[in-house]
Design a protein around this motif. Structure first.
Motif, PDB file in Angstrom:
ATOM      1  N   MET A  44      11.960  69.620  28.704  1.00 31.82           N
ATOM      2  CA  MET A  44      12.568  70.783  28.061  1.00 31.82           C
ATOM      3  C   MET A  44      14.094  70.805  28.182  1.00 31.82           C
ATOM      4  SD  MET A  44      10.247  72.077  26.384  1.00 31.82           S
ATOM      5  CE  MET A  44      11.216  73.420  25.739  1.00 31.82           C
ATOM      6  N   LEU A  45      14.660  70.369  29.279  1.00 28.17           N
ATOM      7  CA  LEU A  45      16.116  70.315  29.414  1.00 28.17           C
ATOM      8  C   LEU A  45      16.715  69.427  28.330  1.00 28.17           C
ATOM      9  CD1 LEU A  45      18.847  70.721  30.895  1.00 28.17           C
ATOM     10  CD2 LEU A  45      18.240  68.713  32.259  1.00 28.17           C
ATOM     11  N   TYR A  46      16.118  68.276  28.100  1.00 31.39           N
ATOM     12  CA  TYR A  46      16.632  67.336  27.102  1.00 31.39           C
ATOM     13  C   TYR A  46      16.394  67.858  25.680  1.00 31.39           C
ATOM     14  CZ  TYR A  46      16.745  64.469  31.237  1.00 31.39           C
ATOM     15  OH  TYR A  46      16.987  64.007  32.494  1.00 31.39           O
ATOM     16  N   MET A  47      15.267  68.549  25.484  1.00 28.72           N
ATOM     17  CA  MET A  47      14.997  69.155  24.182  1.00 28.72           C
ATOM     18  C   MET A  47      16.034  70.247  23.885  1.00 28.72           C
ATOM     19  SD  MET A  47      12.422  67.472  23.042  1.00 28.72           S
ATOM     20  CE  MET A  47      11.689  68.395  21.738  1.00 28.72           C
ATOM     21  N   CYS A 122      14.975  50.962  17.629  1.00 27.16           N
ATOM     22  CA  CYS A 122      13.840  51.757  18.092  1.00 27.16           C
ATOM     23  C   CYS A 122      13.693  51.626  19.610  1.00 27.16           C
ATOM     24  CB  CYS A 122      12.565  51.309  17.389  1.00 27.16           C
ATOM     25  SG  CYS A 122      11.117  52.303  17.789  1.00 27.16           S
ATOM     26  N   TYR A 123      13.813  50.408  20.110  1.00 28.47           N
ATOM     27  CA  TYR A 123      13.689  50.185  21.552  1.00 28.47           C
ATOM     28  C   TYR A 123      14.816  50.877  22.322  1.00 28.47           C
ATOM     29  CZ  TYR A 123      12.726  47.971  25.995  1.00 28.47           C
ATOM     30  OH  TYR A 123      12.423  47.766  27.307  1.00 28.47           O
ATOM     31  N   SER A 124      16.027  50.834  21.785  1.00 30.25           N
ATOM     32  CA  SER A 124      17.147  51.459  22.493  1.00 30.25           C
ATOM     33  C   SER A 124      17.032  52.982  22.515  1.00 30.25           C
ATOM     34  CB  SER A 124      18.484  51.037  21.879  1.00 30.25           C
ATOM     35  OG  SER A 124      18.655  51.619  20.607  1.00 30.25           O
ATOM     36  N   LEU A 125      16.420  53.575  21.487  1.00 31.06           N
ATOM     37  CA  LEU A 125      16.284  55.027  21.439  1.00 31.06           C
ATOM     38  C   LEU A 125      15.030  55.539  22.134  1.00 31.06           C
ATOM     39  CD1 LEU A 125      17.354  55.640  17.729  1.00 31.06           C
ATOM     40  CD2 LEU A 125      18.699  56.096  19.786  1.00 31.06           C
ATOM     41  N   LEU A 126      13.937  54.787  22.071  1.00 34.12           N
ATOM     42  CA  LEU A 126      12.663  55.246  22.612  1.00 34.12           C
ATOM     43  C   LEU A 126      12.196  54.483  23.842  1.00 34.12           C
ATOM     44  CD1 LEU A 126      10.692  55.768  19.277  1.00 34.12           C
ATOM     45  CD2 LEU A 126      11.887  57.482  20.648  1.00 34.12           C
ATOM     46  N   GLY A 127      12.864  53.392  24.156  1.00 34.82           N
ATOM     47  CA  GLY A 127      12.441  52.596  25.300  1.00 34.82           C
ATOM     48  C   GLY A 127      11.221  51.747  25.004  1.00 34.82           C
ATOM     49  N   LEU A 145       3.432  57.470  18.632  1.00 34.29           N
ATOM     50  CA  LEU A 145       4.327  58.315  19.432  1.00 34.29           C
ATOM     51  C   LEU A 145       3.539  59.152  20.438  1.00 34.29           C
ATOM     52  CD1 LEU A 145       6.759  59.519  16.632  1.00 34.29           C
ATOM     53  CD2 LEU A 145       7.349  58.037  18.567  1.00 34.29           C
ATOM     54  N   LYS A 146       2.430  59.729  19.985  1.00 41.11           N
ATOM     55  CA  LYS A 146       1.612  60.564  20.868  1.00 41.11           C
ATOM     56  C   LYS A 146       1.022  59.734  22.005  1.00 41.11           C
ATOM     57  CE  LYS A 146      -2.011  64.052  20.635  1.00 41.11           C
ATOM     58  NZ  LYS A 146      -2.944  64.776  19.766  1.00 41.11           N
ATOM     59  N   ALA A 147       0.508  58.552  21.676  1.00 44.07           N
ATOM     60  CA  ALA A 147      -0.074  57.691  22.703  1.00 44.07           C
ATOM     61  C   ALA A 147       0.981  57.248  23.715  1.00 44.07           C
ATOM     62  CB  ALA A 147      -0.740  56.474  22.057  1.00 44.07           C
ATOM     63  N   LYS A 148       2.191  57.009  23.235  1.00 42.29           N
ATOM     64  CA  LYS A 148       3.265  56.507  24.100  1.00 42.29           C
ATOM     65  C   LYS A 148       3.841  57.599  24.995  1.00 42.29           C
ATOM     66  CE  LYS A 148       6.430  53.621  25.465  1.00 42.29           C
ATOM     67  NZ  LYS A 148       6.082  52.957  26.688  1.00 42.29           N
ATOM     68  N   PHE A 149       3.982  58.836  24.459  1.00 41.66           N
ATOM     69  CA  PHE A 149       4.751  59.846  25.177  1.00 41.66           C
ATOM     70  C   PHE A 149       3.978  61.093  25.594  1.00 41.66           C
ATOM     71  CE2 PHE A 149       7.913  57.555  22.542  1.00 41.66           C
ATOM     72  CZ  PHE A 149       8.656  57.031  23.581  1.00 41.66           C
ATOM     73  N   GLN A 150       2.696  61.184  25.274  1.00 42.74           N
ATOM     74  CA  GLN A 150       1.943  62.381  25.647  1.00 42.74           C
ATOM     75  C   GLN A 150       1.796  62.515  27.155  1.00 42.74           C
ATOM     76  OE1 GLN A 150      -1.895  62.788  23.799  1.00 42.74           O
ATOM     77  NE2 GLN A 150      -2.297  64.741  24.748  1.00 42.74           N
ATOM     78  N   HIS A 151       1.517  61.417  27.833  1.00 42.82           N
ATOM     79  CA  HIS A 151       1.329  61.464  29.287  1.00 42.82           C
ATOM     80  C   HIS A 151       2.404  60.611  29.954  1.00 42.82           C
ATOM     81  CE1 HIS A 151      -2.468  63.444  28.655  1.00 42.82           C
ATOM     82  NE2 HIS A 151      -2.826  62.477  27.815  1.00 42.82           N
ATOM     83  N   ALA A 156       8.488  59.261  36.437  1.00 44.61           N
ATOM     84  CA  ALA A 156       9.279  58.829  35.274  1.00 44.61           C
ATOM     85  C   ALA A 156      10.767  58.958  35.580  1.00 44.61           C
ATOM     86  CB  ALA A 156       8.921  59.666  34.048  1.00 44.61           C
ATOM     87  N   THR A 157      11.525  57.961  35.171  1.00 39.82           N
ATOM     88  CA  THR A 157      12.974  57.988  35.380  1.00 39.82           C
ATOM     89  C   THR A 157      13.634  58.928  34.383  1.00 39.82           C
ATOM     90  OG1 THR A 157      13.406  56.198  33.821  1.00 39.82           O
ATOM     91  CG2 THR A 157      12.907  55.561  36.112  1.00 39.82           C
ATOM     92  N   GLU A 158      14.894  59.245  34.634  1.00 42.51           N
ATOM     93  CA  GLU A 158      15.651  60.105  33.722  1.00 42.51           C
ATOM     94  C   GLU A 158      15.745  59.483  32.333  1.00 42.51           C
ATOM     95  OE1 GLU A 158      19.830  62.572  33.423  1.00 42.51           O
ATOM     96  OE2 GLU A 158      19.415  61.417  35.229  1.00 42.51           O
ATOM     97  N   GLU A 159      15.915  58.162  32.300  1.00 41.91           N
ATOM     98  CA  GLU A 159      15.998  57.463  31.017  1.00 41.91           C
ATOM     99  C   GLU A 159      14.665  57.580  30.251  1.00 41.91           C
ATOM    100  OE1 GLU A 159      16.894  53.040  29.154  1.00 41.91           O
ATOM    101  OE2 GLU A 159      17.315  53.408  31.268  1.00 41.91           O
ATOM    102  N   GLU A 160      13.544  57.430  30.952  1.00 38.69           N
ATOM    103  CA  GLU A 160      12.230  57.579  30.311  1.00 38.69           C
ATOM    104  C   GLU A 160      12.028  58.982  29.783  1.00 38.69           C
ATOM    105  OE1 GLU A 160       9.375  54.400  32.649  1.00 38.69           O
ATOM    106  OE2 GLU A 160       9.929  56.245  33.697  1.00 38.69           O
ATOM    107  N   LEU A 161      12.489  59.985  30.537  1.00 42.42           N
ATOM    108  CA  LEU A 161      12.381  61.368  30.085  1.00 42.42           C
ATOM    109  C   LEU A 161      13.232  61.616  28.842  1.00 42.42           C
ATOM    110  CD1 LEU A 161      12.427  63.252  33.512  1.00 42.42           C
ATOM    111  CD2 LEU A 161      10.451  62.811  32.045  1.00 42.42           C
ATOM    112  N   MET A 162      14.434  61.056  28.815  1.00 45.89           N
ATOM    113  CA  MET A 162      15.316  61.217  27.641  1.00 45.89           C
ATOM    114  C   MET A 162      14.692  60.550  26.423  1.00 45.89           C
ATOM    115  SD  MET A 162      19.243  61.154  29.118  1.00 45.89           S
ATOM    116  CE  MET A 162      19.378  59.425  28.974  1.00 45.89           C
ATOM    117  N   CYS A 163      14.114  59.369  26.597  1.00 43.10           N
ATOM    118  CA  CYS A 163      13.465  58.683  25.475  1.00 43.10           C
ATOM    119  C   CYS A 163      12.278  59.481  24.966  1.00 43.10           C
ATOM    120  CB  CYS A 163      13.012  57.290  25.887  1.00 43.10           C
ATOM    121  SG  CYS A 163      14.346  56.109  26.110  1.00 43.10           S
ATOM    122  N   ALA A 164      11.492  60.045  25.873  1.00 48.36           N
ATOM    123  CA  ALA A 164      10.319  60.832  25.480  1.00 48.36           C
ATOM    124  C   ALA A 164      10.742  62.110  24.740  1.00 48.36           C
ATOM    125  CB  ALA A 164       9.485  61.192  26.710  1.00 48.36           C
ATOM    126  N   ALA A 165      11.832  62.697  25.195  1.00 42.70           N
ATOM    127  CA  ALA A 165      12.329  63.927  24.529  1.00 42.70           C
ATOM    128  C   ALA A 165      12.817  63.592  23.144  1.00 42.70           C
ATOM    129  CB  ALA A 165      13.434  64.576  25.346  1.00 42.70           C
TER     130      ALA A 165
END
Length: 165
Positions: A44-47, A122-127, A145-151, A156-165
């Motif tokens: 939510m912070l990143y959103m 795509c890799y640089s933006l979403l990991g 997208l749902k399969a990759k980022f739902q769970h 998770a690192t900060e970078e992973e959270l930013m990519c998921a957001a």
């Protein structure tokens, strides 16, 4: 005279909106596809920083198919407006921004782009990048997208959270 020809004279579907007996054959039936789950609270912070905080909180909504059907009957593709008895109107970007609380400043994203390495972007933006069966990189499948980022993992690192957001 030109405007008058755009407005139909036959009984309008809006006449049945408040009646107890619906002419269901005239009412569109729709399908609502939603996210189906709440985003991870850590996102939510990143959103919020991206300006999508309010939109991320939208979980469900009720659609009035009878009212949508009434609007569909009044849509005129030649003018891209709804022709109502009080005049013509259309939904604008500002209307959407006010309803969803989304920012609409900055440059618009439109047209065809020539991205030299779409998989790398795509890799640089979403990991991650989807396989060939999941995308032609003119768009991403929501299922991927749902399969990759739902769970997200608990660690998770900060970078992973930013990519998921």
């Amino acid at each position: 005279m030109a405007t008058a020809s755009l407005i139909k004279k036959d009984p309008h579907i809006a006449d049945i909106v408040n009646k107890t007996v619906m002419e269901s054959y005239r009412v569109l039936r729709g399908q609502v596809n939603g996210l189906g789950y709440s985003p991870d609270a850590r996102l939510m912070l990143y959103m919020e920083l991206a300006g999508f905080g309010s939109a991320a909180l939208i979980r469900t909504f009720d659609l009035r198919y009878d009212l949508i059907s009434a609007l569909v009957e009044r849509w005129r593709p030649e003018t891209h407006t709804f022709h109502l008895s009080c005049g013509a109107c259309t939904v604008t970007l500002e209307d959407v921004a006010l309803q969803l609380g989304l920012p609409i400043d900055g440059s618009s994203v439109t047209g065809v782009s020539a991205i030299a390495e779409p998989t790398a972007l795509c890799y640089s933006l979403l990991g991650a990048s989807p396989g060939d069966d999941e995308s032609n990189l003119s768009g991403l499948k929501f299922t991927w997208l749902k399969a990759k980022f739902q769970h997200l993992p608990d660690n998770a690192t900060e970078e992973e959270l930013m990519c998921a957001a």
